[in-house]
Motif scaffolding. Structure first.
Motif, PDB file in Angstrom:
ATOM      1  N   HIS A  19       0.885  -1.195   0.125  1.00  0.00           N
ATOM      2  CA  HIS A  19       0.107  -0.108   0.013  1.00  0.00           C
ATOM      3  C   HIS A  19       0.864   1.219  -0.035  1.00  0.00           C
ATOM      4  O   HIS A  19       0.722   2.163   0.764  1.00  0.00           O
ATOM      5  CB  HIS A  19      -0.897   0.158   1.230  1.00  0.00           C
ATOM      6  CG  HIS A  19      -1.901  -1.070   1.131  1.00  0.00           C
ATOM      7  ND1 HIS A  19      -2.744  -1.480   0.210  1.00  0.00           N
ATOM      8  CD2 HIS A  19      -1.993  -2.091   2.036  1.00  0.00           C
ATOM      9  CE1 HIS A  19      -3.496  -2.762   0.615  1.00  0.00           C
ATOM     10  NE2 HIS A  19      -2.940  -2.873   1.549  1.00  0.00           N
TER      11      HIS A  19
ATOM     12  N   HIS B 287       2.220   4.962  -0.875  1.00  0.00           N
ATOM     13  CA  HIS B 287       1.420   6.271  -1.101  1.00  0.00           C
ATOM     14  C   HIS B 287       2.128   7.260  -1.015  1.00  0.00           C
ATOM     15  O   HIS B 287       3.467   7.171  -0.335  1.00  0.00           O
ATOM     16  CB  HIS B 287       0.318   6.314  -0.010  1.00  0.00           C
ATOM     17  CG  HIS B 287       0.863   6.162   1.327  1.00  0.00           C
ATOM     18  ND1 HIS B 287       1.032   7.528   2.237  1.00  0.00           N
ATOM     19  CD2 HIS B 287       0.685   5.054   2.277  1.00  0.00           C
ATOM     20  CE1 HIS B 287       1.335   7.087   3.405  1.00  0.00           C
ATOM     21  NE2 HIS B 287       1.512   5.604   3.608  1.00  0.00           N
ATOM     22  N   ILE B 288       1.930   8.393  -1.429  1.00  0.00           N
ATOM     23  CA  ILE B 288       2.514   9.769  -1.716  1.00  0.00           C
ATOM     24  C   ILE B 288       2.941  10.095   0.202  1.00  0.00           C
ATOM     25  O   ILE B 288       1.878  10.012   0.947  1.00  0.00           O
ATOM     26  CB  ILE B 288       1.901  10.855  -2.364  1.00  0.00           C
ATOM     27  CG1 ILE B 288       1.618  10.394  -3.627  1.00  0.00           C
ATOM     28  CG2 ILE B 288       2.732  12.063  -2.215  1.00  0.00           C
ATOM     29  CD1 ILE B 288       3.049  10.112  -4.398  1.00  0.00           C
TER      30      ILE B 288
ATOM     31  N   MET C 158       4.753   8.527   2.175  1.00  0.00           N
ATOM     32  CA  MET C 158       5.457   7.366   2.918  1.00  0.00           C
ATOM     33  C   MET C 158       6.764   7.503   3.001  1.00  0.00           C
ATOM     34  O   MET C 158       7.420   7.483   2.199  1.00  0.00           O
ATOM     35  CB  MET C 158       4.761   6.260   2.119  1.00  0.00           C
ATOM     36  CG  MET C 158       5.177   4.850   2.888  1.00  0.00           C
ATOM     37  SD  MET C 158       4.488   3.496   1.965  1.00  0.00           S
ATOM     38  CE  MET C 158       5.020   2.201   2.958  1.00  0.00           C
TER      39      MET C 158
ATOM     40  N   LEU D 115       4.513   8.141  -7.540  1.00  0.00           N
ATOM     41  CA  LEU D 115       4.225   6.757  -7.881  1.00  0.00           C
ATOM     42  C   LEU D 115       3.697   6.563  -9.208  1.00  0.00           C
ATOM     43  O   LEU D 115       3.047   7.292  -9.902  1.00  0.00           O
ATOM     44  CB  LEU D 115       2.911   5.961  -7.091  1.00  0.00           C
ATOM     45  CG  LEU D 115       3.282   6.024  -5.624  1.00  0.00           C
ATOM     46  CD1 LEU D 115       1.896   5.604  -4.927  1.00  0.00           C
ATOM     47  CD2 LEU D 115       4.354   5.163  -5.430  1.00  0.00           C
TER      48      LEU D 115
END
Length: 185
Positions: A32, A34-35, A37, A47
């Motif tokens: 999972h 995500h921006i 992270m 991403l």
């Protein structure tokens, strides 16, 4: 009977997944991503939709010049997302100036990774929008100008002002600005 077989199959699958996760085996979609992270030595700011992306280091490097004023570096003019790494290699090949913005990123070894590079113009803009002042600035950018790896002429290169996210192609290569390294995954 068929229902029982499916239940057993499901339990076996769950046990296999648990063993894999215990061994550190992950599929990227299961992580999972995500921006924003923390991931592989920095913070994700882009991403690509195929399980990869770009990461910014969390600290600025030493303020530096872009360098190589008066030299038109073949191939170092990519501006799109995904061109920063090749720009960095082209700059390093044509003008490996010690202490320059490019060389600092190229030589950087940080958090177990040594494949850092100077971002392209559009990679810088994406950083501003995703984890810089265009978002909540969770990556801790200053309200200053940052160098990109995108050359715009023999005397100039692209920069981005992080207060506004505006880029310019007319920045003199001998001017001193901030440097932030990125890497791909």
């Amino acid at each position: 009977m068929l229902k029982y077989i499916f239940k057993i199959f499901k339990k076996i699958k769950e046990k296999i997944m648990a063993i894999g996760l215990g061994l550190g085996i992950h599929h990227q979609h299961e992580m999972h991503l995500h921006i924003g992270m923390d991931h592989q030595g920095g913070m994700i700011f882009y991403l690509d939709g195929n399980g990869g992306g770009l990461i910014t280091s969390m600290d600025n490097l030493t303020n530096a010049i872009w360098g190589c004023r008066g030299t038109d570096l073949s191939g170092a003019d990519g501006t799109a997302i995904g061109t920063g790494e090749q720009n960095t290699l082209d700059i390093q090949s044509g003008c490996p100036l010690a202490g320059s913005a490019n060389t600092q990123c190229y030589d950087l070894s940080l958090n177990g990774y040594n494949d850092w590079f100077l971002p392209s113009k559009d990679e810088l803009i994406q950083m501003h929008a995703a984890v810089g002042q265009g978002a909540n600035n969770e990556a801790g950018f200053g309200d200053v100008t940052y160098w990109s790896s995108s050359e715009s002429g023999k005397n100039t290169a692209w920069t981005t002002l992080f207060t506004t996210g505006v880029s310019t192609s007319l920045t003199d290569k001998n001017a001193t600005y901030r440097v932030r390294a990125i890497r791909s995954f």
